[in-house]
Design a protein around this motif. Structure first.
Motif, PDB file in Angstrom:
ATOM      1  N   SER A  49      -3.264  -7.109  -2.892  1.00  0.00           N
ATOM      2  CA  SER A  49      -1.895  -7.279  -2.404  1.00  0.00           C
ATOM      3  C   SER A  49      -1.693  -6.589  -1.064  1.00  0.00           C
ATOM      4  O   SER A  49      -2.484  -5.731  -0.656  1.00  0.00           O
ATOM      5  CB  SER A  49      -0.894  -6.710  -3.414  1.00  0.00           C
ATOM      6  OG  SER A  49      -1.012  -5.295  -3.489  1.00  0.00           O
TER       7      SER A  49
ATOM      8  N   VAL B  92       0.538  -4.346  -0.113  1.00  0.00           N
ATOM      9  CA  VAL B  92       0.737  -2.898  -0.222  1.00  0.00           C
ATOM     10  C   VAL B  92      -0.593  -2.189  -0.463  1.00  0.00           C
ATOM     11  O   VAL B  92      -0.881  -1.145   0.133  1.00  0.00           O
ATOM     12  CB  VAL B  92       1.736  -2.566  -1.351  1.00  0.00           C
ATOM     13  CG1 VAL B  92       1.820  -1.057  -1.563  1.00  0.00           C
ATOM     14  CG2 VAL B  92       3.117  -3.121  -1.013  1.00  0.00           C
TER      15      VAL B  92
ATOM     16  N   TYR C 230       4.619  -0.333   3.146  1.00  0.00           N
ATOM     17  CA  TYR C 230       5.714   0.032   2.244  1.00  0.00           C
ATOM     18  C   TYR C 230       7.057  -0.463   2.798  1.00  0.00           C
ATOM     19  O   TYR C 230       7.856  -1.072   2.079  1.00  0.00           O
ATOM     20  CB  TYR C 230       5.747   1.544   2.050  1.00  0.00           C
ATOM     21  CG  TYR C 230       6.876   2.011   1.155  1.00  0.00           C
ATOM     22  CD1 TYR C 230       6.809   1.840  -0.231  1.00  0.00           C
ATOM     23  CD2 TYR C 230       8.003   2.620   1.692  1.00  0.00           C
ATOM     24  CE1 TYR C 230       7.835   2.260  -1.049  1.00  0.00           C
ATOM     25  CE2 TYR C 230       9.037   3.047   0.883  1.00  0.00           C
ATOM     26  CZ  TYR C 230       8.953   2.864  -0.497  1.00  0.00           C
ATOM     27  OH  TYR C 230       9.990   3.276  -1.301  1.00  0.00           O
TER      28      TYR C 230
ATOM     29  N   GLY D 138       7.294  -4.127   2.604  1.00  0.00           N
ATOM     30  CA  GLY D 138       7.596  -4.563   1.258  1.00  0.00           C
ATOM     31  C   GLY D 138       9.070  -4.439   0.934  1.00  0.00           C
ATOM     32  O   GLY D 138       9.630  -5.253   0.175  1.00  0.00           O
TER      33      GLY D 138
ATOM     34  N   LYS E  15      11.112  -6.922   5.399  1.00  0.00           N
ATOM     35  CA  LYS E  15      10.150  -7.425   6.392  1.00  0.00           C
ATOM     36  C   LYS E  15      10.646  -7.261   7.826  1.00  0.00           C
ATOM     37  O   LYS E  15       9.860  -7.090   8.749  1.00  0.00           O
ATOM     38  CB  LYS E  15       9.832  -8.900   6.109  1.00  0.00           C
ATOM     39  CG  LYS E  15       9.071  -9.134   4.810  1.00  0.00           C
ATOM     40  CD  LYS E  15       8.812 -10.612   4.600  1.00  0.00           C
ATOM     41  CE  LYS E  15       7.933 -10.870   3.378  1.00  0.00           C
ATOM     42  NZ  LYS E  15       8.542 -10.388   2.132  1.00  0.00           N
TER      43      LYS E  15
END
Length: 407
Positions: A45, A47, A373, A376, A379
């Protein structure tokens, strides 16, 4: 800036160093724009990608300070050859990594190997330059690496976008790095061990005595503020570059609506601008002084990052990010010029290159994870985050510039 008077025509050691950096720059950068996409292709992913790239930066940071001392102990050329030889195998291992954990571990180790090489690389540069043209020399050294990087990143991105085959890029990278090892063995001159201004630490002296000598020289020449300032600038550069490499490929596709080719082209453009702009930026820093160049660079970068926060159209976005790249190029030229001054002191140059390099790597460690972070969460806040960090470092520059005796 007369081409006939260029230092490359008069300094063989610098010319050979630049040739090595160009070869390695092309080779290593084949895989720069595709690493996040490779991780994404095996199910990691965004992150987690940011976290892995942060650990890469941590690994690189932790390696630089001790290997700065190793470089002084065994010689910069030998350390560089060892680290490049190990790096030759890293891209190949990606082709046989079948799990997320293994691929992530390889990338983290890759950071540590680069950390091994960094102090030796700058040590070789510092003894290869022309003292009267520090800015021009360091600008050229940065230029050839990033210009080669731009070529490599463009080719790597093209191969993946056209053939959707990551292994081809990794194989080419390993072969190219191997050629850089061969070049280093036969063309890079071994350190003569002579010094210019300061008496070197004697071989065999105890570690605690070596550390005392290092801190004594830092206090004697009032270098503490300068080291902190250079470290903060190095931190900023890799904080933002780490974000561009790790998170921007996803920002470009999901926010700007761009293709993989566009995001790879932006990373390549970043390196091309550095490549073509660094010699000019170095030459200008020799003319106007590093203090003015730092101030102008911070202003340009902050203004550009503010613009990137608001803009979504690809044409305007591309124009503004090129302006940012130019500002970062001029900032890096001043940094390299100031850092090269430590090459005159054999007692502390290894540890200083290691400390500043650790700051740089720490920036790369924080940049991807913080940016991932924030990305997430929202954006659209990606470039606002980078602007805030840029402003904070520019404030540090204003506070410490005078105490660091930068002119």
């Amino acid at each position: 800036m007369n081409i006939k008077n260029n230092v490359l025509f008069h300094k063989k050691e610098l010319r050979q160093f630049c040739n090595l950096r160009f070869i390695f720059g092309i080779s290593y950068s084949f895989m720069i724009p595709i690493i996040p996409l490779f991780f994404d292709s095996i199910g990691i992913s965004t992150v987690v990608i940011g976290t892995v790239m942060s650990l890469y930066g941590v690994s690189k940071a932790l390696a630089q300070i001790p290997f700065g001392m190793v470089s002084d102990a065994i010689g910069d050329k030998l350390l560089l050859i060892i680290s490049l030889s190990v790096m030759t195998f890293v891209p190949f291992f990606y082709t046989i990594s079948h799990t997320q954990i293994l691929a992530s571990a390889i990338y983290i180790v890759q950071g540590g190997i680069l950390g091994m090489a960094a102090p030796a690389t700058f040590s070789i540069l510092s003894r290869s330059l022309d003292e009267e043209k520090r800015g021009e020399c360091t600008g050229l050294a940065s230029a050839v690496f990033t210009l080669g990087g731009g070529i490599g990143a463009a080719v790597g991105g093209f191969i993946v976008s056209k053939y959707n085959n990551y292994n081809i890029v990794f194989y080419i990278t390993s072969i190219g790095i191997f050629f850089s090892v061969v070049f280093a063995v036969f063309k890079i001159k071994k350190s003569s061990g002579t010094i210019k201004k300061n008496k070197p630490i004697k071989k065999g002296i105890k570690v605690n005595s070596r550390v005392k000598v290092i801190f004594k020289d830092i206090r004697k020449y009032k270098l503490g503020c300068k080291i902190i300032l250079l470290g903060s600038i190095a931190f900023l550069g890799d904080f933002i570059f780490g974000c561009i490499v790790s998170v921007f490929p996803f920002y470009g596709q999901q926010v700007l609506g761009a293709s993989i080719g566009y995001t790879s082209a932006i990373i390549s453009m970043y390196l091309f601008v550095f490549g073509f702009g660094a010699p000019i930026a170095g030459w200008i820093s020799d003319k106007i002084g590093n203090k003015k160049q730092l101030l102008i660079s911070f202003m340009i970068m902050s203004a550009a990052l503010l613009g990137l926060y608001f803009v979504r159209g690809l044409i305007i976005f591309t124009s503004i990010i090129i302006i940012y790249f130019l500002g970062a190029t001029f900032l890096n030229a001043a940094l390299q010029s100031l850092l090269s001054e430590f090459g005159d002191n054999d007692n502390i140059k290894g540890i200083v290159f290691g400390v500043v390099g650790a700051f740089e790597a720490f920036g790369y460690a924080l940049g991807p994870i913080v940016s991932a972070y924030i990305y997430g969460l929202n954006k659209s806040l990606l470039f606002l985050n980078l602007l805030i960090v840029s402003i904070l470092v520019s404030v540090i520059d204003l506070i410490l510039c005078k105490k660091a005796y930068i002119t």
